[in-house]
Design a protein around this motif. Structure first.
Motif, mmCIF file in Angstrom:
data_model
loop_
_atom_site.group_PDB
_atom_site.id
_atom_site.type_symbol
_atom_site.label_atom_id
_atom_site.label_comp_id
_atom_site.label_asym_id
_atom_site.label_seq_id
_atom_site.Cartn_x
_atom_site.Cartn_y
_atom_site.Cartn_z
ATOM 1 N N THR A 1 0.850 -1.184 0.000
ATOM 2 C CA THR A 1 0.000 0.000 0.000
ATOM 3 C C THR A 1 0.893 1.244 0.000
ATOM 4 O O THR A 1 2.089 1.165 0.313
ATOM 5 N N PRO A 2 0.340 2.407 -0.330
ATOM 6 C CA PRO A 2 1.148 3.626 -0.258
ATOM 7 C C PRO A 2 1.742 3.862 1.137
ATOM 8 O O PRO A 2 2.870 4.339 1.250
ATOM 9 N N GLU A 3 0.987 3.522 2.179
ATOM 10 C CA GLU A 3 1.491 3.698 3.545
ATOM 11 C C GLU A 3 2.660 2.751 3.813
ATOM 12 O O GLU A 3 3.665 3.135 4.434
ATOM 13 N N GLN A 4 2.546 1.515 3.349
ATOM 14 C CA GLN A 4 3.640 0.565 3.541
ATOM 15 C C GLN A 4 4.873 0.966 2.737
ATOM 16 O O GLN A 4 5.999 0.844 3.218
ATOM 17 N N ALA A 5 4.651 1.432 1.527
ATOM 18 C CA ALA A 5 5.775 1.898 0.711
ATOM 19 C C ALA A 5 6.487 3.065 1.391
ATOM 20 O O ALA A 5 7.727 3.151 1.376
ATOM 21 N N ALA A 6 5.728 3.973 2.001
ATOM 22 C CA ALA A 6 6.337 5.092 2.720
ATOM 23 C C ALA A 6 7.105 4.601 3.941
ATOM 24 O O ALA A 6 8.175 5.136 4.271
ATOM 25 N N ASP A 7 6.590 3.582 4.621
ATOM 26 C CA ASP A 7 7.316 3.003 5.761
ATOM 27 C C ASP A 7 8.656 2.418 5.312
ATOM 28 O O ASP A 7 9.675 2.570 5.984
ATOM 29 N N LEU A 8 8.657 1.732 4.175
ATOM 30 C CA LEU A 8 9.904 1.179 3.645
ATOM 31 C C LEU A 8 10.868 2.288 3.242
ATOM 32 O O LEU A 8 12.084 2.186 3.474
ATOM 33 N N ALA A 9 10.345 3.345 2.640
ATOM 34 C CA ALA A 9 11.197 4.471 2.268
ATOM 35 C C ALA A 9 11.810 5.123 3.500
ATOM 36 O O ALA A 9 12.995 5.494 3.501
ATOM 37 N N GLU A 10 11.014 5.271 4.558
ATOM 38 C CA GLU A 10 11.533 5.848 5.798
ATOM 39 C C GLU A 10 12.659 4.992 6.367
ATOM 40 O O GLU A 10 13.701 5.503 6.800
ATOM 41 N N ALA A 11 12.469 3.680 6.360
ATOM 42 C CA ALA A 11 13.501 2.780 6.873
ATOM 43 C C ALA A 11 14.768 2.861 6.023
ATOM 44 O O ALA A 11 15.892 2.870 6.550
ATOM 45 N N ALA A 12 14.604 2.918 4.700
ATOM 46 C CA ALA A 12 15.762 3.025 3.816
ATOM 47 C C ALA A 12 16.516 4.326 4.066
ATOM 48 O O ALA A 12 17.757 4.354 4.111
#
Length: 229
Positions: free
Chosen positions: A33-44
């Motif tokens: 989801t867009p929220e999950q993708a943003a979580d992954l981007a934050e972690a990266a």
């Protein structure tokens, strides 16, 4: 020896977008989801900043589109990105570095390769390691690049190397390498890395750096509820 001892410490730059849903890692949706993708981007991004924090540097600059959040560690100066296409924003980032730390080399890293390790940059950027080097280039396996450094950065040189280069294409890296050669710069190549663009890339990168925030976040998103940990 005296020149090595007097060499100024490098400026490290990260160019990034604030990890907000719908604005980052949109090619990860679906399956995320867009929220999950943003979580992954934050972690990266958090992994990238933490790793660069272990590379000796004079200044650390985050050139950011958006507002900083809890992911920002101490020791980073935040500068707003300029407007325009990515090539213009990269030029402006090097111009910032040249103004803020005159005479110091500058190396710019993106937010999409959280698997790189500090040693892969600390050695090449050390005073002894950069002797005779004019530039550093870190190729990405998709044809782009994950890192670019200049021993003597200036806005004019950055514009010569990057202005009007087509970005985010399979030929982006080739264009930049050709411009480095045309400028007669002695370039040291850094390790080739995989950018996190698609879900398959995310799994490859997490496997290469299993102890980072990015890998942990990916496991949390992909481990079925109730599964053994």
């Amino acid at each position: 020896m005296r020149a090595v001892l007097a060499a100024p410490p490098p400026t490290l730059l990260v160019i990034a977008k604030a990890p907000l849903p719908g604005r980052v890692k949109t090619r990860l949706t679906p399956p995320f989801t867009p929220e999950q993708a943003a979580d992954l981007a934050e972690a990266a991004l958090a992994d990238t900043l933490e790793t660069l924090g272990r590379v000796p540097a004079g200044r650390r600059l985050l050139v950011l589109d958006g507002e900083p959040g809890r992911w920002l560690p101490p020791g980073w100066e935040v500068l707003p990105q300029c407007g325009g296409a990515l090539d213009r924003r990269l030029v402006a980032a090097f111009a910032h570095a040249a103004r803020l730390a005159p005479g110091a080399p500058a190396l710019l890293v993106g937010m999409d390769t959280p698997q790189f390790d500090a040693a892969s940059l600390a050695g090449p950027l050390s005073p002894a390691g950069r002797a005779g080097v004019d530039a550093w280039f870190g190729p990405a396996e998709d044809g782009g690049f994950w890192a670019l450094g200049l021993a003597r950065p200036s806005e004019a040189l950055a514009r010569r190397l990057l202005a009007d280069v087509p970005m985010s294409t399979p030929d982006t890296g080739r264009h930049v390498r050709e411009r480095l050669a045309a400028a007669q710069l002695t370039c040291r190549q850094l390790p080739a890395l995989t950018d996190v663009d698609l879900a398959a890339d995310a799994h490859r990168v997490a496997a290469l750096a299993p102890h980072g925030r990015f890998a942990a976040r990916l496991r949390a998103l992909t481990t079925p509820r109730g599964a053994a940990r």
